[in-house]
Design a protein around this motif. Structure first.
Motif, short mmCIF file in Angstrom:
data_model
loop_
_atom_site.label_atom_id
_atom_site.label_comp_id
_atom_site.label_asym_id
_atom_site.label_seq_id
_atom_site.Cartn_x
_atom_site.Cartn_y
_atom_site.Cartn_z
N SER A 134 -0.25 6.58 -7.20
CA SER A 134 -1.42 5.68 -7.23
C SER A 134 -1.17 4.45 -8.09
CB SER A 134 -2.64 6.43 -7.75
OG SER A 134 -3.13 7.32 -6.78
N SER A 184 1.42 2.71 -8.20
CA SER A 184 2.14 1.71 -7.41
C SER A 184 1.46 1.49 -6.06
CB SER A 184 3.59 2.15 -7.21
OG SER A 184 3.64 3.39 -6.52
N SER A 185 0.20 1.90 -5.95
CA SER A 185 -0.59 1.74 -4.72
C SER A 185 0.08 2.37 -3.51
CB SER A 185 -0.91 0.27 -4.45
OG SER A 185 -1.72 -0.24 -5.48
N SER A 186 0.77 3.47 -3.74
CA SER A 186 1.36 4.19 -2.63
C SER A 186 0.75 5.60 -2.57
CB SER A 186 2.89 4.25 -2.76
OG SER A 186 3.26 4.90 -3.95
N THR A 211 -8.58 4.45 -6.72
CA THR A 211 -7.14 4.61 -6.53
C THR A 211 -6.85 4.81 -5.04
OG1 THR A 211 -7.13 7.02 -6.74
CG2 THR A 211 -6.91 5.72 -8.79
N VAL A 212 -5.62 4.57 -4.64
CA VAL A 212 -5.23 4.72 -3.24
C VAL A 212 -5.40 6.18 -2.78
CG1 VAL A 212 -2.75 5.02 -3.71
CG2 VAL A 212 -3.50 4.08 -1.52
#
Length: 181
Positions: free
Chosen positions: A100, A102-104, A129-130
């Motif tokens: 999350s 690194s937005s992955s 969060t993603v």
């Protein structure tokens, strides 16, 4: 911390903080729940005893490196799985990865979450969060790990000073500060 005989010892209060946040702040029980924990690093290892102490029906650890999940699963008496082998919706999904930040997102199947699933991202930040967005997109609800941070700090303070801070007011102040930044 120094023990009575002068020896130093270390411990983590992450698990206490997270479980207290889940149960007390969010009114979610872990008892008899089918739990999926994503990740197999130190953060996950630090919470497993506390999660298992709540008597879930099962705990499955999934990790991109299955061998790491298997090591933790054997140590704590859990199940281990690859992402591909996971089946069915879980009652609770805990994201213990750094994805999350690194937005992955780990490779999660759509079927793992539904309207009966509650999700917890050990990561926190401004906004959703993603991982939590993935949960919402699949009908689930959940929370981020800011309460875990506050809870583990409160537990540490209690260990040092035998005083338990008011977690709710601390959490509200930190959430407001985070959202204003």
């Amino acid at each position: 911390m120094m023990g009575k005989n002068g020896e130093l010892f270390g411990d983590t209060t992450d698990g206490v903080g997270m479980v207290r946040d889940i149960i007390e702040t969010h009114q979610q029980s872990l008892k008899d729940k089918r739990i999926l924990i994503i990740g197999a690093g130190g953060a996950v290892q630090g919470i497993l005893d506390n999660v298992l102490a709540e008597n879930p029906s099962s705990v499955t650890i999934a990790n991109r490196t299955v061998g790491k999940a298997q090591v933790l699963a054997e140590k704590f008496g859990c199940l281990a799985s690859s992402f591909e082998a996971l089946e069915g919706a879980f009652d609770l999904i805990i994201n213990g990865t750094s994805a999350s930040r690194s937005s992955s997102l780990p490779p999660l199947k759509d079927e793992l979450a539904n309207e009966n699933t509650w999700c917890y991202d050990m990561t926190y930040g401004k906004g959703t969060t993603v991982f939590l967005q993935w949960a919402i997109d699949h009908g689930a609800t959940g929370a981020d790990g800011l309460g875990m941070l506050v809870g583990q700090a409160a537990e540490s303070f209690y260990i040092w000073r035998q005083v338990r801070p008011d977690m709710a007011s601390l959490l509200n102040a930190m959430r407001q500060q985070l959202e204003e930044s």
